[in-house]
Design a protein around this motif. Structure first.
Motif, short mmCIF file in Angstrom:
data_model
loop_
_atom_site.label_atom_id
_atom_site.label_comp_id
_atom_site.label_asym_id
_atom_site.label_seq_id
_atom_site.Cartn_x
_atom_site.Cartn_y
_atom_site.Cartn_z
N UNK A 43 0.92 -2.22 8.60
CA UNK A 43 1.51 -3.57 8.96
C UNK A 43 0.24 -3.75 11.09
N UNK A 44 0.27 -4.79 11.36
CA UNK A 44 -0.48 -4.80 12.15
C UNK A 44 0.49 -6.31 13.18
N UNK A 45 1.47 -5.86 14.28
CA UNK A 45 1.75 -7.08 15.21
C UNK A 45 0.18 -8.37 15.80
N UNK A 78 7.56 3.68 9.84
CA UNK A 78 8.83 3.13 10.55
C UNK A 78 7.83 2.48 11.27
N UNK A 79 8.82 1.49 11.49
CA UNK A 79 7.82 0.22 12.58
C UNK A 79 8.76 0.99 13.75
#
Length: 104
Positions: A43-45, A78-79
């Motif tokens: 996941x990439x912000x 884990x974000x």
């Protein structure tokens, strides 16, 4: 929602949007890349300003190279705590202006 590069290559999908609690504006999109059957995704912000929506094709396009995106801040399991320091780190990586998360 599907995400493509400017060249039409598939990049991934929008996993979530991050919304500023005080203003209600979207500040970041969290893109999901890779994986198979829900496993192995990363996941990439991404600052929301780096996305453009294509109304005709009903998808988002990233305005940066996929290799730049893949080298950016991300997580797999884990974000992180998405606080001001992390938002500043993301903005610094992409060379965009930092969103002030404390102003309401």
């Amino acid at each position: 929602m599907k995400v493509e590069s400017r060249d039409g290559d598939s990049v991934g999908s929008v996993h979530a949007f991050m919304v500023h609690k005080g203003t209600g504006r979207v500040t970041h999109a969290v893109l999901s890349l890779g994986g198979f059957l829900g496993m192995g995704k990363s996941f990439y912000p991404l600052p929301f300003a780096l996305l453009q929506f294509d109304l005709i094709r009903d998808l988002y396009m990233v305005t940066i190279d996929k290799r730049v995106l893949e080298g950016g801040p991300s997580w797999a399991n884990n974000a992180p705590v998405f606080d001001q320091a992390y938002a500043d780190r993301v903005a610094s990586y992409y060379g965009s202006s930092s969103e002030n998360l404390t102003v309401g």
